[in-house]
Design a protein around this motif. Structure first.
Motif, PDB file in Angstrom:
ATOM      1  N   LYS A  78      -5.044   7.956 -11.047  1.00 28.69           N
ATOM      2  CA  LYS A  78      -4.001   8.333 -12.018  1.00 28.69           C
ATOM      3  C   LYS A  78      -3.698   9.827 -11.953  1.00 28.69           C
ATOM      4  CE  LYS A  78      -2.932   4.514 -14.040  1.00 28.69           C
ATOM      5  NZ  LYS A  78      -1.562   3.994 -13.826  1.00 28.69           N
ATOM      6  N   ASN A  79      -4.704  10.608 -11.569  1.00 32.36           N
ATOM      7  CA  ASN A  79      -4.517  12.059 -11.460  1.00 32.36           C
ATOM      8  C   ASN A  79      -4.004  12.479 -10.089  1.00 32.36           C
ATOM      9  OD1 ASN A  79      -4.758  14.512 -12.999  1.00 32.36           O
ATOM     10  ND2 ASN A  79      -6.387  15.131 -11.586  1.00 32.36           N
ATOM     11  N   LYS A  80      -3.572  11.485  -9.293  1.00 29.03           N
ATOM     12  CA  LYS A  80      -2.922  11.726  -7.988  1.00 29.03           C
ATOM     13  C   LYS A  80      -3.867  12.288  -6.926  1.00 29.03           C
ATOM     14  CE  LYS A  80       0.877  10.649 -10.202  1.00 29.03           C
ATOM     15  NZ  LYS A  80       1.374   9.254 -10.162  1.00 29.03           N
ATOM     16  N   LEU A  81      -5.167  11.974  -7.023  1.00 30.30           N
ATOM     17  CA  LEU A  81      -6.075  12.379  -5.955  1.00 30.30           C
ATOM     18  C   LEU A  81      -5.882  11.458  -4.756  1.00 30.30           C
ATOM     19  CD1 LEU A  81      -7.426  13.965  -8.315  1.00 30.30           C
ATOM     20  CD2 LEU A  81      -9.601  13.569  -7.130  1.00 30.30           C
ATOM     21  N   ASN A  82      -6.096  12.009  -3.564  1.00 33.32           N
ATOM     22  CA  ASN A  82      -5.918  11.181  -2.368  1.00 33.32           C
ATOM     23  C   ASN A  82      -7.091  10.223  -2.189  1.00 33.32           C
ATOM     24  OD1 ASN A  82      -8.056  12.364  -0.655  1.00 33.32           O
ATOM     25  ND2 ASN A  82      -6.774  14.205  -0.667  1.00 33.32           N
ATOM     26  N   GLY A  83      -6.898   9.265  -1.308  1.00 39.11           N
ATOM     27  CA  GLY A  83      -7.878   8.195  -1.130  1.00 39.11           C
ATOM     28  C   GLY A  83      -9.254   8.686  -0.733  1.00 39.11           C
ATOM     29  N   ASN A  84      -9.323   9.680   0.148  1.00 42.38           N
ATOM     30  CA  ASN A  84     -10.625  10.175   0.586  1.00 42.38           C
ATOM     31  C   ASN A  84     -11.378  10.892  -0.526  1.00 42.38           C
ATOM     32  OD1 ASN A  84     -10.413   9.111   3.094  1.00 42.38           O
ATOM     33  ND2 ASN A  84      -9.949  11.013   4.163  1.00 42.38           N
ATOM     34  N   ASN A  99      -5.180  27.342 -15.896  1.00 42.26           N
ATOM     35  CA  ASN A  99      -4.186  27.302 -14.816  1.00 42.26           C
ATOM     36  C   ASN A  99      -3.300  26.062 -14.852  1.00 42.26           C
ATOM     37  OD1 ASN A  99      -4.850  29.653 -12.772  1.00 42.26           O
ATOM     38  ND2 ASN A  99      -6.812  28.842 -13.500  1.00 42.26           N
ATOM     39  N   LYS A 100      -2.920  25.656 -16.032  1.00 45.55           N
ATOM     40  CA  LYS A 100      -1.982  24.540 -16.187  1.00 45.55           C
ATOM     41  C   LYS A 100      -2.439  23.276 -15.459  1.00 45.55           C
ATOM     42  CE  LYS A 100       2.106  27.408 -16.976  1.00 45.55           C
ATOM     43  NZ  LYS A 100       3.481  27.738 -16.573  1.00 45.55           N
ATOM     44  N   GLY A 101      -3.632  22.834 -15.789  1.00 48.79           N
ATOM     45  CA  GLY A 101      -4.098  21.577 -15.226  1.00 48.79           C
ATOM     46  C   GLY A 101      -3.298  20.412 -15.769  1.00 48.79           C
ATOM     47  N   THR A 102      -3.447  19.257 -15.160  1.00 46.91           N
ATOM     48  CA  THR A 102      -2.759  18.060 -15.646  1.00 46.91           C
ATOM     49  C   THR A 102      -3.362  17.623 -16.973  1.00 46.91           C
ATOM     50  OG1 THR A 102      -4.265  16.514 -14.563  1.00 46.91           O
ATOM     51  CG2 THR A 102      -2.392  17.320 -13.251  1.00 46.91           C
ATOM     52  N   PHE A 103      -2.687  16.690 -17.638  1.00 49.17           N
ATOM     53  CA  PHE A 103      -3.190  16.174 -18.909  1.00 49.17           C
ATOM     54  C   PHE A 103      -4.603  15.617 -18.741  1.00 49.17           C
ATOM     55  CE2 PHE A 103      -3.711  12.579 -21.865  1.00 49.17           C
ATOM     56  CZ  PHE A 103      -3.538  13.229 -23.079  1.00 49.17           C
ATOM     57  N   ILE A 104      -4.827  14.840 -17.683  1.00 48.98           N
ATOM     58  CA  ILE A 104      -6.148  14.245 -17.441  1.00 48.98           C
ATOM     59  C   ILE A 104      -7.187  15.333 -17.200  1.00 48.98           C
ATOM     60  CG2 ILE A 104      -7.499  12.817 -15.835  1.00 48.98           C
ATOM     61  CD1 ILE A 104      -5.012  11.078 -15.469  1.00 48.98           C
ATOM     62  N   GLU A 105      -6.830  16.330 -16.393  1.00 49.45           N
ATOM     63  CA  GLU A 105      -7.765  17.426 -16.102  1.00 49.45           C
ATOM     64  C   GLU A 105      -8.130  18.204 -17.368  1.00 49.45           C
ATOM     65  OE1 GLU A 105      -6.033  17.988 -11.557  1.00 49.45           O
ATOM     66  OE2 GLU A 105      -5.356  19.312 -13.179  1.00 49.45           O
ATOM     67  N   THR A 122     -15.477  18.339 -10.792  1.00 47.14           N
ATOM     68  CA  THR A 122     -15.747  18.993  -9.505  1.00 47.14           C
ATOM     69  C   THR A 122     -14.886  18.408  -8.400  1.00 47.14           C
ATOM     70  OG1 THR A 122     -18.030  19.459 -10.166  1.00 47.14           O
ATOM     71  CG2 THR A 122     -17.546  19.520  -7.816  1.00 47.14           C
ATOM     72  N   VAL A 123     -14.804  17.087  -8.331  1.00 47.03           N
ATOM     73  CA  VAL A 123     -13.988  16.441  -7.303  1.00 47.03           C
ATOM     74  C   VAL A 123     -12.507  16.755  -7.520  1.00 47.03           C
ATOM     75  CG1 VAL A 123     -13.278  14.214  -6.340  1.00 47.03           C
ATOM     76  CG2 VAL A 123     -15.683  14.629  -6.888  1.00 47.03           C
ATOM     77  N   MET A 124     -12.048  16.754  -8.763  1.00 46.70           N
ATOM     78  CA  MET A 124     -10.664  17.133  -9.060  1.00 46.70           C
ATOM     79  C   MET A 124     -10.359  18.552  -8.584  1.00 46.70           C
ATOM     80  SD  MET A 124     -10.051  15.680 -12.924  1.00 46.70           S
ATOM     81  CE  MET A 124      -9.693  13.965 -13.277  1.00 46.70           C
ATOM     82  N   LEU A 125     -11.315  19.465  -8.802  1.00 48.16           N
ATOM     83  CA  LEU A 125     -11.097  20.863  -8.416  1.00 48.16           C
ATOM     84  C   LEU A 125     -11.038  21.013  -6.902  1.00 48.16           C
ATOM     85  CD1 LEU A 125     -10.915  23.866  -9.163  1.00 48.16           C
ATOM     86  CD2 LEU A 125     -13.422  23.941  -9.104  1.00 48.16           C
ATOM     87  N   PHE A 126     -12.024  20.445  -6.197  1.00 51.40           N
ATOM     88  CA  PHE A 126     -12.073  20.612  -4.750  1.00 51.40           C
ATOM     89  C   PHE A 126     -10.904  19.923  -4.051  1.00 51.40           C
ATOM     90  CE2 PHE A 126     -16.292  22.122  -5.613  1.00 51.40           C
ATOM     91  CZ  PHE A 126     -16.554  23.021  -4.580  1.00 51.40           C
ATOM     92  N   SER A 127     -10.339  18.899  -4.677  1.00 51.93           N
ATOM     93  CA  SER A 127      -9.184  18.225  -4.061  1.00 51.93           C
ATOM     94  C   SER A 127      -7.943  19.114  -4.060  1.00 51.93           C
ATOM     95  CB  SER A 127      -8.888  16.915  -4.801  1.00 51.93           C
ATOM     96  OG  SER A 127      -8.413  17.169  -6.108  1.00 51.93           O
ATOM     97  N   LYS A 128      -7.966  20.200  -4.844  1.00 54.79           N
ATOM     98  CA  LYS A 128      -6.822  21.116  -4.890  1.00 54.79           C
ATOM     99  C   LYS A 128      -6.724  21.974  -3.631  1.00 54.79           C
ATOM    100  CE  LYS A 128      -5.817  20.137  -9.268  1.00 54.79           C
ATOM    101  NZ  LYS A 128      -4.588  19.432  -9.657  1.00 54.79           N
ATOM    102  N   PHE A 129      -7.866  22.202  -2.987  1.00 52.73           N
ATOM    103  CA  PHE A 129      -7.898  23.135  -1.858  1.00 52.73           C
ATOM    104  C   PHE A 129      -7.745  22.373  -0.536  1.00 52.73           C
ATOM    105  CE2 PHE A 129     -10.451  24.942  -5.340  1.00 52.73           C
ATOM    106  CZ  PHE A 129      -9.664  26.058  -5.607  1.00 52.73           C
ATOM    107  N   THR A 130      -6.529  21.917  -0.296  1.00 52.01           N
ATOM    108  CA  THR A 130      -6.248  21.082   0.884  1.00 52.01           C
ATOM    109  C   THR A 130      -6.332  21.855   2.190  1.00 52.01           C
ATOM    110  OG1 THR A 130      -3.894  21.497   0.517  1.00 52.01           O
ATOM    111  CG2 THR A 130      -4.803  19.461  -0.398  1.00 52.01           C
ATOM    112  N   LYS A 131      -6.159  23.185   2.138  1.00 49.42           N
ATOM    113  CA  LYS A 131      -6.191  23.975   3.376  1.00 49.42           C
ATOM    114  C   LYS A 131      -7.587  24.042   3.976  1.00 49.42           C
ATOM    115  CE  LYS A 131      -2.205  26.882   2.244  1.00 49.42           C
ATOM    116  NZ  LYS A 131      -1.697  28.268   2.002  1.00 49.42           N
ATOM    117  N   ALA A 132      -8.596  23.858   3.147  1.00 51.55           N
ATOM    118  CA  ALA A 132      -9.983  23.893   3.634  1.00 51.55           C
ATOM    119  C   ALA A 132     -10.523  22.480   3.844  1.00 51.55           C
ATOM    120  CB  ALA A 132     -10.855  24.658   2.649  1.00 51.55           C
TER     121      ALA A 132
END
Length: 451
Positions: free
Chosen positions: A105-111, A277-283, A319-329
Motif C-alpha cells: 500500500k505504501n508503494k514499495l517494490n516487490g523486492n 521530510n513529508k513522509g506518506t500517511f502510512i509512514e 527501516t525497510v520503508m526508509l532504505f527503499s527510498k535510496f534506489t541509487k544505492a
C-alpha cells in the motif's frame, strides 16, 4: 544485480526459512510457562470453569474459548505443545502477510517487500516472542485492522471500515493491552473525520458490530457473575504489574536478541526522517506508533521480550520503508541485505536449534507433570514456573504464586489461597519443592516467604 535474480533468491530464502521456522519453533522448541498457562485456561473452560470467577486470569478470554475444543481433544497427547506452536507460527505468518500488504500500500517494490518478509521469517527475536500466547493473535488482528484502515483511506468503502473495526475489536478480545496499539490509529481516524476524508456515517455503521459484540461479552460476564472481577483483573490489576518488578520494569532483553539493538535505532532514524521530510500517511502513522511504543517501553514497562516485539515490528517496517527510498544505492543495499539474511539464518539455527537440542537432554517440569498427572489430580505450580497442563488447580490462584496472588489480594480481587491448608485438604499429586517468595519484596532486596 538483476532484479529478477534477486527476487528468486529472496523467494527461495523465504520458503526455506519458513520450513526451518516450522521445524525449530514448531517441533523442537519446548513450551514455556505462558504457553502452558493459556492451554490450561482452555482446558479449565472446557471442564466448566469460568475465567475470572473460578480461576484467576488477567487477559481477555478469546484465545481460550476458541481453542478449548482442540485442547480437549489433545489433552492426553504430548504433541499438543508442538501443534499449538505450529498454530502460533501460522498466526505469525499471517502477521507478516498483513505487514507486507501494508508495504504494498505504501508503494514499495516487490523486492523490498520480499526482503522484509525474509527478515521476519528468520528473525530469532520476533519468532521467539510470538509463541502461543494471546499477544501473538492480538498482533495479527491489529495489523489486519491497520491494513484495512489504510485500504479505506485509499478507497472509502463502508465494508472496508467495518472490517477494520471488527479486526481491532477481535485483537482487543485476545488481550486488553491492544488499547495501547489503538491510540495512534484512533487519532488518525479522528484526523480523517475532521478533514472530511472519512465519512462520519461510515464510522457509525462500522461501530455497530463491535458495540454489539462488546455488549454480548459484557452480558456474558454479568450472567456468569464475573463482570466485576473481570474489570479488576484485566485493567486495574494490569496497571499495577510494573510496580512488582521495580528496577527491572524497563530492563531491555540481553544482547542475544541483537535485532532489537539494530532495528530500534534504525527505526528512530526512519521515524525522524518521515516526520520531518513529508513522509506518506502510512509512514507517518508508523513513525507516531514508534514514538508511542518508545515512550511505553522506556518509561513504563519492558521487562520481557514479548512486551518489546510490537516496537520491534514497527522498527523493522520503518527501516525497510526508509532504505527503499535510496534506489541509487540498490546494488550495495542488495549485497548488504542478502549478507544480513544468511548470517541471520545461521544465527537463528545456532541460538534456537542447537541450544534446544542441548537442553532437550534434560527432563523438563512440564514433561514430568504431563506424564504423572491426570485431570482428576490436583497440582501446584512452582515459583516462577508453570508446568501443570491438565490437573485441577489447587486454589483460585494457580500461576506465579508470590506475585499474582499477592497483587491480586492487594487489588481486592480475591484473598491469597492458604496453600498449606489446601495441600492438606486436597493432597496434590505434584508439588514444586521451591520456596515461594513474595515477589514484590524480593525485587526490592527483601525476601519474605509466602508459604
Amino acid at each position: 544485480m538483476k532484479t529478477n535474480f534477486v527476487s528468486k533468491i529472496l523467494t527461495a530464502y523465504t520458503f526455506i526459512a519458513t520450513l526451518v521456522a516450522f521445524y525449530i519453533y514448531g517441533i523442537e522448541i519446548e513450551p514455556n510457562g505462558d504457553n502452558i498457562e493459556h492451554l490450561n485456561a482452555s482446558w479449565l473452560i472446557w471442564q466448566g470453569f469460568v475465567p475470572y470467577r473460578d480461576f484467576f486470569q488477567h487477559h481477555n478470554p478469546l484465545l481460550w474459548y476458541i481453542f478449548s475444543p482442540l485442547v480437549a481433544c489433545l489433552i492426553n497427547n504430548y504433541n499438543i505443545f508442538a501443534i499449538f506452536n505450529i498454530i502460533s507460527i501460522i498466526a505469525y505468518i499471517g502477521i507478516i502477510v498483513s505487514q507486507c500488504n501494508i508495504l504494498w500500500k505504501n508503494k514499495l517494490n516487490g523486492n523490498a517487500v520480499l526482503f522484509f518478509a525474509a527478515i521476519l521469517i528468520s528473525s530469532y527475536s520476533t519468532l521467539l516472542a510470538t509463541d502461543y500466547r494471546p499477544d501473538t493473535f492480538m498482533y495479527l488482528f491489529i495489523f489486519m485492522g491497520l491494513l484495512y484502515q489504510f485500504k479505506y483511506r485509499e478507497n472509502p468503502q463502508i465494508y472496508t471500515l467495518c472490517l477494520c473495526f471488527v479486526f481491532y475489536f477481535i485483537g482487543f478480545m485476545f488481550t486488553q493491552k491492544a488499547i495501547f496499539c489503538f491510540v495512534i490509529p484512533a487519532f488518525a481516524i479522528l484526523h480523517d473525520i475532521i478533514k472530511k476524508q472519512m465519512k462520519l456515517n461510515h464510522v457509525f455503521y462500522a461501530l455497530i458490530t463491535p458495540i454489539m459484540l462488546g455488549l454480548f461479552f459484557i452480558s456474558y460476564l454479568y450472567y456468569t457473575d464475573a463482570l466485576g472481577v473481570y474489570f479488576k483483573s484485566n485493567f486495574y490489576f494490569n496497571t499495577k504489574i510494573p510496580e512488582i518488578f521495580y528496577e527491572t520494569r524497563t530492563s531491555f532483553p540481553p544482547f542475544e536478541y541483537f535485532e532489537i539493538y539494530l532495528f530500534i535505532p534504525l527505526g528512530a532514524i526512519a521515524s525522524a526522517y518521515f516526520l520531518l521530510n513529508k513522509g506518506t500517511f502510512i509512514e507517518k502513522i508508523f513513525s507516531c506508533i514508534y514514538i508511542e511504543e518508545a515512550i511505553l517501553r522506556i518509561f513504563y514497562f519492558s521487562a520481557f521480550l514479548h512486551y518489546i516485539v510490537f516496537w520491534l515490528f514497527v522498527s523493522i517496517i520503518l527501516t525497510v520503508m526508509l532504505f527503499s527510498k535510496f534506489t541509487k544505492a540498490y546494488k550495495y543495499a542488495t549485497i548488504l541485505g542478502l549478507s544480513y539474511l544468511f548470517i541471520m539464518l545461521a544465527y537463528n539455527l545456532q541460538m534456537a536449534y542447537v541450544r534446544e537440542i542441548e537442553e532437550s537432554k534434560y527432563i523438563k517440569g512440564h514433561k514430568l507433570a504431563f506424564d504423572v498427572l491426570n485431570p482428576c489430580d490436583y497440582a501446584i505450580n512452582g515459583y516462577y514456573s508453570v508446568y501443570n497442563l491438565k490437573a485441577k488447580p489447587l486454589g483460585y490462584y494457580s500461576i506465579l504464586l508470590g506475585q499474582i496472588d499477592v497483587l491480586g489480594e492487594k487489588m481486592g480481587i480475591a484473598k491469597k489461597d492458604n496453600i498449606n491448608n489446601l495441600i492438606q485438604q486436597k493432597l496434590p499429586k505434584l508439588i514444586s519443592g521451591e520456596i515461594y517468595w513474595d515477589t514484590y519484596w524480593e525485587q526490592r532486596g527483601k525476601r519474605i516467604i509466602l508459604i
